[in-house]
Design a protein around this motif. Structure first.
Motif: not given
Length: 190
Positions: A26-30, A106-108
């Motif tokens: 979910l972190f990668h997707e959203a 990470m940047l988000r």
């Protein structure tokens, strides 16, 4: 038996792993902001309270599950000769989508002080620590930091900005041109 009950009865390690897998996805997707604790818990088949119980907070979960540590260890611990080209080739060829997804996540989330500190620490571990002591000449630590900055810049151009002139360039050209610019920092002796 419900998913929550079966996960709990499977032990805390299984629950923790299920939450970690769901969180990574979910972190990668959203992104950090778009992945709620409730959504992560639902994807893992557990109660949201268990996410906090095992990881302390959403930020703690993010820091533990989204990592870029060790990504370039094999390359940075190798010979300095040709290192620039090997770094670029590794970035663009070895699991690039996983690296790009992690970088974006990470940047988000870098508006969080802890996440920003972790990102800086990861860059330290991946580039400055293995390179600075091995570089000859002056300003070795600064040069190692600039190598890290150049890798960050390429990641930004490809994974964040999706600059078509870069993403559509040949791998050979990117490895040669960008790798040689990194190598200039590595080889500098004055």
């Amino acid at each position: 038996m419900s998913t929550v009950t079966s996960t709990r009865s499977g032990g805390s390690a299984a629950t923790r792993q299920a939450i970690g897998r769901a969180a990574r996805r979910l972190f990668h997707e959203a992104g950090y902001a778009g992945a709620s604790v409730r959504a992560i818990a639902a994807a893992a088949g557990v109660d949201a309270a268990l996410v906090i119980r095992y990881f302390g907070s959403k930020e703690g979960l993010f820091l533990e599950t989204v990592a870029i540590r060790g990504r370039f260890d094999d390359v940075t611990n190798g010979p300095l000769e040709g290192l620039g080209r090997r770094l670029v080739a590794s970035l663009l060829q070895d699991r690039p989508q996983q690296t790009f997804d992690t970088w974006r996540a990470m940047l988000r989330a870098s508006d969080s002080d802890r996440v920003r500190e972790r990102l800086i620490a990861a860059m330290e571990e991946m580039f400055i620590v293995p390179l600075a002591p091995r570089l000859t000449g002056t300003r070795a630590e600064l040069r190692a930091r600039l190598v890290a900055a150049q890798i960050s810049g390429l990641l930004d151009a490809v994974a964040i900005l999706a600059d078509r002139r870069i993403t559509e360039a040949s791998l050979a050209d990117l490895v040669e041109l960008y790798g040689d610019s990194i190598q200039a920092l590595i080889d500098r002796t004055d």
